[in-house]
Design an enzyme around this catalytic site. Structure first.
Site, short mmCIF file in Angstrom:
data_model
loop_
_atom_site.label_atom_id
_atom_site.label_comp_id
_atom_site.label_asym_id
_atom_site.label_seq_id
_atom_site.Cartn_x
_atom_site.Cartn_y
_atom_site.Cartn_z
N SER A 124 24.13 18.99 -43.38
CA SER A 124 25.15 18.83 -45.08
C SER A 124 23.64 19.01 -45.82
CB SER A 124 25.78 18.32 -45.07
OG SER A 124 26.29 17.87 -46.30
N SER A 167 30.91 20.17 -50.48
CA SER A 167 31.24 18.39 -49.87
C SER A 167 30.82 18.21 -49.05
CB SER A 167 33.32 18.79 -49.46
OG SER A 167 33.53 17.45 -49.86
N GLU A 168 30.06 17.13 -49.52
CA GLU A 168 28.70 16.67 -48.64
C GLU A 168 29.59 16.33 -47.48
OE1 GLU A 168 28.98 15.59 -52.31
OE2 GLU A 168 28.93 13.45 -51.83
N ASN A 169 30.40 15.36 -46.99
CA ASN A 169 30.98 14.87 -45.69
C ASN A 169 30.88 16.39 -44.70
OD1 ASN A 169 33.11 15.98 -47.24
ND2 ASN A 169 34.12 15.57 -46.03
N GLY A 170 30.70 17.59 -44.83
CA GLY A 170 30.64 18.36 -43.90
C GLY A 170 31.26 20.13 -44.41
#
Lengths: 220, 233
Positions: free
Chosen positions: A88, A46-49
């Site tokens: 990320s 998940s690209e928010n980390g």
């Protein structure tokens, strides 16, 4: 019968291989997580980390500090890790993520994608989509073949502002599975059960390449 | 130990004036500096340029500052779910620069690492590339993107000590550490402020050198934007 959104997700899930790190976009791609075959080990990014995105929490166990890129409350799994936004996108840019699955408003026959802006109307922004499509080695687009007005979204050339250029290689729609050929053109690989090649041809504004028998999509 | 502690949000933002460029950490409403945003609303500073991944929602986060017309320009990657924002944007009252999320994060990183620019493939061939230098490395095109130049960075951490060392919790980390590195002056509000020595140096996410002011935040609402759950079967 054209596929439902769930069936599109189910078909895409068959493309996921054991040991993959996968980034799922918002919308139909999120549903893919529900259909990952048993016995296949996949880590969702998940690209928010977060690497190792787990299912939604049980009621009452939601944690405001733990969300996915769609801002939904989620959980971690054994082996999960948390990192900042720069790392990320560092792992995305460095092609450590094996597969990206995202939605689109339009795709062109040379692999361009548009999914972030409708001038004068919708201005939500690109989020991480431009980074993902510019760097991912393997991208599958989950989208509707035709819009509500019956117009094709698989075009000779995108009409909306682009998200990325010549980056899409595979598309799964409610009607078909298609590859984008290196020289351009949508190569028809599979069709939804009961959907005719003629209907897919009518629904594809870009160049459709049909060679030999086109099998029906299978979900098992 | 250099003591970075200030009394609270009001003191921390005391020299943020009209026309300033500020970074605000957070992803959606997750990990946003709630106390400082409220203090900025109370202080009524105007013509701000805000660098933040999102723009809050109508009645929370940066949305509160938008409602009071305090923001002149917003630099973000995703601004959906905010009707007032969309209204101000479409009517031309608000200037908006939309940039790819990875570019946003890495331009912060560059500022914190002392690098003037980065090269990224994100946005090549799109309207994001307009007016930007393109360089080809190994057959692939990259855009040159400059490090951010922000007067202030405002971040929210889980724990911090009096020396300004920060630890973030879960995905509320997001943009906070990279923005903390990028501000000329960095303000950190924390859920729990502890004495120096109480945090294990091995577990610090942001070293105190990047943090100029730190304070113990209060009354965190931590609003959830999309509450998704499953039922116990």
């Amino acid at each position: 019968m054209a596929f439902s959104k769930e069936e599109i997700a189910q078909r895409i899930a068959k493309e996921i291989k054991d040991g993959y790190y996968v980034n799922l976009g918002i919308g139909i791609p999120t549903l893919v997580a529900n259909y990952i075959p048993e016995g296949i080990n996949v880590v969702l990014q998940s690209e928010n980390g977060l690497l190792g995105m787990g299912p939604f929490p049980f009621e009452g166990e939601e944690d405001a500090d733990l969300i996915n890129a769609g801002k939904q409350t989620i959980t971690t799994l054994p082996g999960s890790s948390i990192f900042d936004s720069a790392m990320s996108f560092g792992m995305i840019r460095a092609q450590k993520v094996d597969l990206t699955i995202l939605g689109a408003m339009e795709v062109s026959e040379n692999g361009d994608i548009a999914n972030w802006k409708i001038p004068g109307k919708m201005v939500k922004g690109m989020g991480g989509a431009m980074d993902l499509v510019a760097s991912a080695k393997n991208i599958i687009v989950a989208m509707q073949h035709i819009n509500k007005a019956g117009e094709s979204k698989l075009l000779p050339k995108c009409t909306l502002p682009l998200t990325g250029v010549k980056c899409i290689k595979k598309i799964v729609t409610e009607l078909a599975v298609l590859d984008i050929l290196p020289e351009g053109g949508f190569k028809l690989l599979e069709r939804a059960p009961g959907v005719s090649i003629e209907f897919i041809q009518q629904s594809t504004a870009g160049r459709l390449v049909i060679e030999g028998e086109i099998p029906e999509m299978r979900l098992d | 130990m250099i003591n970075k502690v200030v009394s609270g949000a009001e003191e921390a933002i005391k020299d943020i004036s009209d026309g300033t460029t500020i970074m605000l950490g957070g992803f959606g409403l997750c990990g946003i500096p709630e106390n400082c945003i409220n203090a900025l609303v109370t202080k009524q500073v105007k013509n701000l340029t805000c660098i933040s991944n999102n723009a809050g929602v109508d009645d929370f986060g940066i949305g509160l500052m938008l409602k009071k017309r305090q923001v002149k320009k917003m630099i973000s990657s995703y601004v959906g779910e905010n009707a007032e924002f969309e209204r101000q944007l479409l009517s031309g009252e608000l200037e908006v620069e939309l940039i790819p999320q990875g570019t946003l994060a890495t331009r912060c990183l560059a500022a914190g690492y002392g690098m003037p620019a980065i090269f990224t493939p994100a946005g090549v061939g799109t309207e994001v590339a307009e007016g930007k230098e393109v360089r080809n490395f190994d057959g692939k095109d990259y855009l040159m993107e400059y490090a951010f130049d922000a007067d202030f960075a405002i971040v929210k951490a889980w724990k911090g000590d009096r020396a300004g060392n920060l630890i973030f919790r879960s995905t509320s980390r997001n943009f906070n550490p990279v923005m903390a590195m990028a501000g000329k002056i960095t303000i950190a509000e924390v859920e729990e402020l502890v004495e120096a020595g109480e945090l294990d140096p091995d577990y610090i996410h942001t070293p105190g050198i990047y943090v100029h002011r730190i304070f113990q935040g209060k009354n965190y609402e931590k609003r959830i934007e999309q509450r998704t759950v499953r039922r116990k079967s």
